[in-house]
Every structure is written in C-alpha cells, then in structure tokens.
Scaffold this active site. Sequence first.
Site, PDB file in Angstrom:
ATOM      1  N   GLU A  33       0.826  -1.224   0.000  1.00  0.00           N
ATOM      2  CA  GLU A  33       0.000   0.000   0.000  1.00  0.00           C
ATOM      3  C   GLU A  33       0.849   1.258   0.000  1.00  0.00           C
ATOM      4  O   GLU A  33       1.828   1.349   0.747  1.00  0.00           O
ATOM      5  CB  GLU A  33      -0.898  -0.018   1.250  1.00  0.00           C
ATOM      6  CG  GLU A  33      -2.269   0.531   1.006  1.00  0.00           C
ATOM      7  CD  GLU A  33      -3.066  -0.296   0.013  1.00  0.00           C
ATOM      8  OE1 GLU A  33      -3.044   0.057  -1.186  1.00  0.00           O
ATOM      9  OE2 GLU A  33      -3.697  -1.281   0.428  1.00  0.00           O
ATOM     10  N   SER A  67     -26.615   7.665 -14.924  1.00  0.00           N
ATOM     11  CA  SER A  67     -26.034   6.751 -13.945  1.00  0.00           C
ATOM     12  C   SER A  67     -27.122   6.356 -12.960  1.00  0.00           C
ATOM     13  O   SER A  67     -27.724   7.222 -12.319  1.00  0.00           O
ATOM     14  CB  SER A  67     -24.879   7.429 -13.193  1.00  0.00           C
ATOM     15  OG  SER A  67     -24.570   6.643 -12.057  1.00  0.00           O
ATOM     16  N   GLY A 124     -16.492   5.859  -2.963  1.00  0.00           N
ATOM     17  CA  GLY A 124     -15.605   6.394  -1.928  1.00  0.00           C
ATOM     18  C   GLY A 124     -15.210   5.366  -0.888  1.00  0.00           C
ATOM     19  O   GLY A 124     -14.838   5.716   0.223  1.00  0.00           O
ATOM     20  N   SER A 128     -12.013   1.280  -5.645  1.00  0.00           N
ATOM     21  CA  SER A 128     -11.714   1.750  -7.003  1.00  0.00           C
ATOM     22  C   SER A 128     -12.932   1.902  -7.909  1.00  0.00           C
ATOM     23  O   SER A 128     -12.902   1.507  -9.070  1.00  0.00           O
ATOM     24  CB  SER A 128     -10.677   0.845  -7.685  1.00  0.00           C
ATOM     25  OG  SER A 128      -9.441   1.058  -7.124  1.00  0.00           O
ATOM     26  N   SER A 130     -13.834   4.641  -9.139  1.00  0.00           N
ATOM     27  CA  SER A 130     -13.434   5.589 -10.185  1.00  0.00           C
ATOM     28  C   SER A 130     -12.652   4.882 -11.291  1.00  0.00           C
ATOM     29  O   SER A 130     -12.940   5.052 -12.476  1.00  0.00           O
ATOM     30  CB  SER A 130     -12.559   6.704  -9.632  1.00  0.00           C
ATOM     31  OG  SER A 130     -13.084   7.212  -8.462  1.00  0.00           O
ATOM     32  N   ASP A 174      -4.517   0.827  -9.374  1.00  0.00           N
ATOM     33  CA  ASP A 174      -5.943   0.521  -9.513  1.00  0.00           C
ATOM     34  C   ASP A 174      -6.315   0.239 -10.965  1.00  0.00           C
ATOM     35  O   ASP A 174      -6.996  -0.745 -11.273  1.00  0.00           O
ATOM     36  CB  ASP A 174      -6.790   1.692  -8.995  1.00  0.00           C
ATOM     37  CG  ASP A 174      -6.467   2.040  -7.561  1.00  0.00           C
ATOM     38  OD1 ASP A 174      -5.831   1.214  -6.885  1.00  0.00           O
ATOM     39  OD2 ASP A 174      -6.851   3.137  -7.127  1.00  0.00           O
TER      40      ASP A 174
END
Length: 394
Positions: A33, A67, A124, A128, A130, A174
């Site tokens: 990480e 969406s 959030g 991942s 996004s 990611d």
Amino acid sequence: MDIKALQAAFLKYFDTQSQRAFFAPGRVNLIGEHIDYNGGHVLPCAISNGTYGLVSLRSDQKVSCVSLNFESDGCVSFDLADLSYQASDSWLSYIKGMIQYCQEKSGKTVSGFNLLIYGNIPNGAGLSSSASLELLIGMIVNQLFDLGLSHLDLALLGQKVENDYLGLNTGIMDQFAIGMSHADSAVYLKVSDMSYEFLPLQLGEVVLLIMNTNKQRKLTDSKYNQRRAECDQALADLQKECDITYLCQLRPDQFEALSHLIEDPTIRQRAKHVVYEDERTQQAKEALLSSDWEAFGQLMNQSHQSLREDYDVTGLELDTLVEAAWEQEGVLGARMTGAGMGGCAIALVKKDRLDSVKDQIQAIYQAKVGYPASFYLAQSAPGICELTAINEED
Ligand code: GLA
C-alpha cells in the site's frame, strides 16, 4: 440488479434498446500500500463488484449518460466537440476525460452514443469505483469505435485521467489491476519497470472478507497528494548521497544505513513505511504461492501497523475494524486496503468462523464508531469484458 433490469432502464431513459453491454470490476489490494508511486511491488486482485455500461449508437456527436447510482441527476449530455474539464461535471468528468485521452492516444475519433451506467462498488470506499468507471468507458469507446488500444493503454489512460484531467497524483495500481486482471488470480506488479505476473488465488478454507467503514472519503480532499509530496522529499534527501530513482530501490538494511539523510522525522517515517512495505509485499508473494495464509496474515497485520504508525493514513474507523478483526479467533490477518483515511479494510478469515467474526466485529465497531460497518465477500471476477449474457446479482 440483473442485466434485464438494466436493459429495461436503458429503454425507459433513451426510448431505444441498448445494443451492447460491458463490465469493469473493482479491486482490492491484498498488500503493497502506498508504494506504487514509489516504484514498489503491489498485489491487487479484481472483485466481482464492478461497473456495468449499456450503450447504443447515436447519429449525432452527443454522449447522453444516465447513472443509476446518481439517478437524481437524470440524463446528462455533452458534445464531443467540447471535452474540457468542468468542475460541475462530477462523475461525468471520468467519461469526458477518458474519451479525450482515448481519442488522443489512438488518433481516431469517437462519435455519439447513449450510455447507461450502474455500479455496485460502494462510492468512496477504496474499492476503485473511479478506476472501474474509467476502464469501463475506455473499453466501450475502444470496442465501439475500433480504436485499437490495448488493455495496458486503457489502464495508463485511466491513470492520466486521474493525474492530468482531475489533478490527483494517484499511481497506476488501480487501473492496472482492473484493466489487466484475470479471474481467480492476483496480479503481482513491479511498478518501477511495469513487469508483472499473475499469481493463482486459491484461498481454500479461507475467505477474503471486505469490511467497509462506511466512512466515505474523497481522495481529492484527502492526504493523498500530501503523502506523495512527502515521499518525493524523502527521495530528494536520500539522493544527496545515494544514486536511486525510487524509494523502493532500497531494501530495509540499506534504508537503515541511510535514513539519517532524511532530515524531517515525520518524512523519515513515511519513507520507512514505503521501504518495509515493499519488502513485506515480496514476502507475501512467496506466502501466497505456498498457500501459507498464516504467514500472509502476519504480513497483512504488519502492513496495517505501518500504515497506522508510520504512514498515518488509517484513522479511528479503519483502526477499529482492523483491531477488532485481530482479536477474533479464525482471523489470520487484517489490514486497510486502498488509499485509507476511510473506505475499506480486508481480513483473511477461516470459512467456518465467518459469521461469528462478522457479528463480533460489527458489535465492537458500532459501539465505538456509532454506526454500522458493511461486510462483503470478495468473489473472483473476470477482467474488463463485453457481456454476452449475464445474470448479475446485486
Ligand atoms: C489509491 C491510488 C493507488 C494507490 C493506493 C494506495 O487507490 O489510486 O494508485 O496509491 O491508493 O496504495
């Protein structure tokens, strides 16, 4: 929600049938990480929670999007002639940015389409959502308009959306995990030279439990860019006497011999996390290959301690979940996953203890934090793909 419900929603919004459907998974990082942007090793895997996109071609130069995760926004459109960033765009930015960079990279142009998106990755949560949306859009335009881009191209373009379009200095982990993943495997990536291998993920009697703090965070207002700047400072200090390009070129003993060059004690701690986390990730690869989940779990615990004490990206919610997990019989290891500061943690749990482990952790979490956590089992997922027939259960 299954594919038929998504097709019905598409018909409702666009008054026409969808023509094709695509999927991009989310990811969890098993270990490694905050070291992708320091040239280190990471070990993520795709999960079955992901993002679905249904499309139909239009005869104009508009992209019309709905969406189902932001249904109150209704149907929003933009013209392909103007893909510039607008602060008010929110989730649309990922779509515009990705189309812009796919066009630039391929030298080909995209024309209008209708798009319905639905994701079952909590927003959030550090899983991942996004990057999943970026890769979904990349794959859609690549397939619809024959752009000829590879999955690696799409991953790099997704990172460019984060870095250049949105101004967030994330690493490649990611997008790489999502764009390149295979079912039933984790990907072991060495970021300094982008070499990688797939490691079979056969958990046997153990499951990978995802524990969501339900504390949302936005990386744009998190400590993420600050941590990157601190790592850059540590590198600059070390480079005064040492010829390295990335912090992760140093092994722990080399770091210990040179760490006095880093003037600020806090920055020294950040660098310590980076160097030791890279070492742990290399050890974790060996543990995974020999299915030594006890050893793997110990490395996860050490990773969390280092992220808590030296990198300082955990916080009350993640620490409560992880420390509660450590106390439970049947938990082999637990750590935060992703950027931290909220979002999710993961635990390796013996299958036969799963229910009691979840109940105990929930009780401790709720008593301390004041609201409940959510739990999911990480299920193996295919990489990004076009769906022919799916029956996805939410
Ligand atoms: C976020 C970033 C990744 C990586 C992790 C921390 O998920 O997008 O590039 O830096 O944080 O490991």
